[in-house]
Design a protein around this motif. Sequence first.
Motif, PDB file in Angstrom:
ATOM      1  N   ASN A  30       0.827  -1.203   0.000  1.00  0.00           N
ATOM      2  CA  ASN A  30       0.000   0.000   0.000  1.00  0.00           C
ATOM      3  C   ASN A  30       0.867   1.261   0.000  1.00  0.00           C
ATOM      4  O   ASN A  30       0.417   2.329  -0.387  1.00  0.00           O
ATOM      5  N   ASN A  31       2.067   1.098   0.514  1.00  0.00           N
ATOM      6  CA  ASN A  31       2.915   2.253   0.754  1.00  0.00           C
ATOM      7  C   ASN A  31       4.363   1.829   0.547  1.00  0.00           C
ATOM      8  O   ASN A  31       4.761   0.730   0.948  1.00  0.00           O
ATOM      9  N   GLN A  33       8.183   3.897   0.863  1.00  0.00           N
ATOM     10  CA  GLN A  33       8.892   5.151   1.116  1.00  0.00           C
ATOM     11  C   GLN A  33      10.402   4.906   1.054  1.00  0.00           C
ATOM     12  O   GLN A  33      10.887   3.849   1.441  1.00  0.00           O
ATOM     13  N   PHE A  35      13.952   6.652   2.458  1.00  0.00           N
ATOM     14  CA  PHE A  35      14.473   7.555   3.492  1.00  0.00           C
ATOM     15  C   PHE A  35      15.997   7.642   3.362  1.00  0.00           C
ATOM     16  O   PHE A  35      16.657   6.695   2.935  1.00  0.00           O
ATOM     17  N   LEU A  43      16.089  10.450  10.202  1.00  0.00           N
ATOM     18  CA  LEU A  43      15.516   9.893   8.977  1.00  0.00           C
ATOM     19  C   LEU A  43      14.829  10.997   8.193  1.00  0.00           C
ATOM     20  O   LEU A  43      13.891  11.630   8.688  1.00  0.00           O
ATOM     21  N   ASN A  45      12.669  12.043   4.915  1.00  0.00           N
ATOM     22  CA  ASN A  45      11.787  11.495   3.880  1.00  0.00           C
ATOM     23  C   ASN A  45      12.273  11.951   2.504  1.00  0.00           C
ATOM     24  O   ASN A  45      12.420  13.146   2.256  1.00  0.00           O
ATOM     25  N   TYR A  48       7.619   9.299  -1.205  1.00  0.00           N
ATOM     26  CA  TYR A  48       6.478   8.426  -0.954  1.00  0.00           C
ATOM     27  C   TYR A  48       6.061   7.942  -2.324  1.00  0.00           C
ATOM     28  O   TYR A  48       5.587   8.734  -3.142  1.00  0.00           O
ATOM     29  N   PHE A  86      17.270   3.906   3.172  1.00  0.00           N
ATOM     30  CA  PHE A  86      16.328   2.834   3.516  1.00  0.00           C
ATOM     31  C   PHE A  86      15.099   2.895   2.613  1.00  0.00           C
ATOM     32  O   PHE A  86      14.575   3.970   2.324  1.00  0.00           O
ATOM     33  N   GLU A  90       4.673  -0.923   3.385  1.00  0.00           N
ATOM     34  CA  GLU A  90       3.524  -1.380   4.158  1.00  0.00           C
ATOM     35  C   GLU A  90       2.777  -2.390   3.302  1.00  0.00           C
ATOM     36  O   GLU A  90       2.383  -2.075   2.173  1.00  0.00           O
ATOM     37  N   TYR A  97      -1.787  -2.638   8.409  1.00  0.00           N
ATOM     38  CA  TYR A  97      -2.057  -1.207   8.306  1.00  0.00           C
ATOM     39  C   TYR A  97      -1.110  -0.397   9.171  1.00  0.00           C
ATOM     40  O   TYR A  97      -0.999  -0.610  10.382  1.00  0.00           O
ATOM     41  N   GLY A  98      -0.452   0.540   8.559  1.00  0.00           N
ATOM     42  CA  GLY A  98       0.420   1.473   9.261  1.00  0.00           C
ATOM     43  C   GLY A  98       1.779   0.932   9.603  1.00  0.00           C
ATOM     44  O   GLY A  98       2.634   1.663  10.094  1.00  0.00           O
ATOM     45  N   LYS A  99       2.021  -0.337   9.365  1.00  0.00           N
ATOM     46  CA  LYS A  99       3.281  -0.931   9.809  1.00  0.00           C
ATOM     47  C   LYS A  99       4.287  -0.925   8.672  1.00  0.00           C
ATOM     48  O   LYS A  99       4.108  -1.616   7.677  1.00  0.00           O
ATOM     49  N   LEU A 100       5.346  -0.168   8.836  1.00  0.00           N
ATOM     50  CA  LEU A 100       6.402  -0.136   7.838  1.00  0.00           C
ATOM     51  C   LEU A 100       7.434  -1.227   8.126  1.00  0.00           C
ATOM     52  O   LEU A 100       7.909  -1.345   9.265  1.00  0.00           O
ATOM     53  N   PHE A 102      11.167  -2.289   7.046  1.00  0.00           N
ATOM     54  CA  PHE A 102      12.337  -1.655   6.449  1.00  0.00           C
ATOM     55  C   PHE A 102      13.271  -2.701   5.851  1.00  0.00           C
ATOM     56  O   PHE A 102      13.433  -3.803   6.388  1.00  0.00           O
ATOM     57  N   GLY A 103      13.899  -2.326   4.731  1.00  0.00           N
ATOM     58  CA  GLY A 103      15.013  -3.102   4.231  1.00  0.00           C
ATOM     59  C   GLY A 103      16.241  -2.862   5.090  1.00  0.00           C
ATOM     60  O   GLY A 103      16.232  -2.045   6.018  1.00  0.00           O
TER      61      GLY A 103
ATOM     62  N   PHE B  33       3.815   5.534  16.144  1.00  0.00           N
ATOM     63  CA  PHE B  33       4.559   4.283  16.050  1.00  0.00           C
ATOM     64  C   PHE B  33       5.906   4.432  16.759  1.00  0.00           C
ATOM     65  O   PHE B  33       6.523   5.500  16.718  1.00  0.00           O
ATOM     66  N   TYR B  35       9.755   2.663  16.940  1.00  0.00           N
ATOM     67  CA  TYR B  35      10.696   1.776  16.272  1.00  0.00           C
ATOM     68  C   TYR B  35      11.990   1.704  17.081  1.00  0.00           C
ATOM     69  O   TYR B  35      12.352   2.640  17.798  1.00  0.00           O
ATOM     70  N   LEU B  45       9.761  -2.219  13.927  1.00  0.00           N
ATOM     71  CA  LEU B  45       8.606  -1.677  14.624  1.00  0.00           C
ATOM     72  C   LEU B  45       8.432  -2.382  15.962  1.00  0.00           C
ATOM     73  O   LEU B  45       8.394  -3.615  16.024  1.00  0.00           O
ATOM     74  N   ASN B 102      -0.821   6.983   4.930  1.00  0.00           N
ATOM     75  CA  ASN B 102       0.186   6.393   5.803  1.00  0.00           C
ATOM     76  C   ASN B 102       1.615   6.759   5.431  1.00  0.00           C
ATOM     77  O   ASN B 102       2.536   5.987   5.671  1.00  0.00           O
ATOM     78  N   GLN B 104       4.797   8.154   6.551  1.00  0.00           N
ATOM     79  CA  GLN B 104       5.261   8.333   7.923  1.00  0.00           C
ATOM     80  C   GLN B 104       6.452   9.276   7.994  1.00  0.00           C
ATOM     81  O   GLN B 104       7.311   9.277   7.118  1.00  0.00           O
TER      82      GLN B 104
END
Lengths: 112, 115
Positions: A30-31, A33, A35, A43, A45, A48, A86, A90, A97-100, A102-103, B33, B35, B45, B102, B104
Amino acid sequence: GIQVEQSPPDLILQEGANSTLRCNFSDSVNNLQWFHQNPWGQLINLFYIPSGTKQNGRLSATTVATERYSLLYISSSQTTDSGVYFCAVEGTGGTSYGKLTFGQGTILTVHP
Amino acid sequence: SAVISQKPSRDICQRGTSLTIQCQVDSQVTMMFWYRQQPGQSLTLIATANQGSEATYESGFVIDKFPISRPNLTFSTLTVSNMSPEDSSIYLCSVEGEREYNEQFFGPGTRLTVL
């Protein structure tokens, strides 16, 4: 859960060179990003970009969602571009939902 | 994007003690959130904190070790309890922006060293 792989893990450039960083992900997202983590840990941004192409100055990014990868392009690199890049995604599952996720990051070093 | 601050910015603590990290946002946000970034590693997370409900913890993280409060829509705290040297990490809070789904944004982080 969704897996995120970044390549290369390390990259060393001379100032002025161009580079491409890659992010592969294992499932629909869904998302997405990008960084930049500076030497102080902050971090920043960059993009997106769950799909399509965006540009911001010397940086651009492309995500091909159907093929599950994203690319970050850095042109005419500068020493201030050094740091860790990075990719974070999501997943599309209801519990994601809302949980990123990361690589592991690409460590970029730009020498003058 | 929202302006996010964290306190303290860094701390050195003794093993067995606890530290509470604060995260303040300059606008109201639904979800916050937390992390963790261990030395040389990526971000993981810990939990999602919604105002008015219990935090939701990710696998490997438990409330007794990382209690979280979310008393209002602009503030949250994360406590690292009974610390050991393995807890030495950067702890970051993040919030959703207002523009994209979303997207962030992260606070400056709290750099914790446990001796």
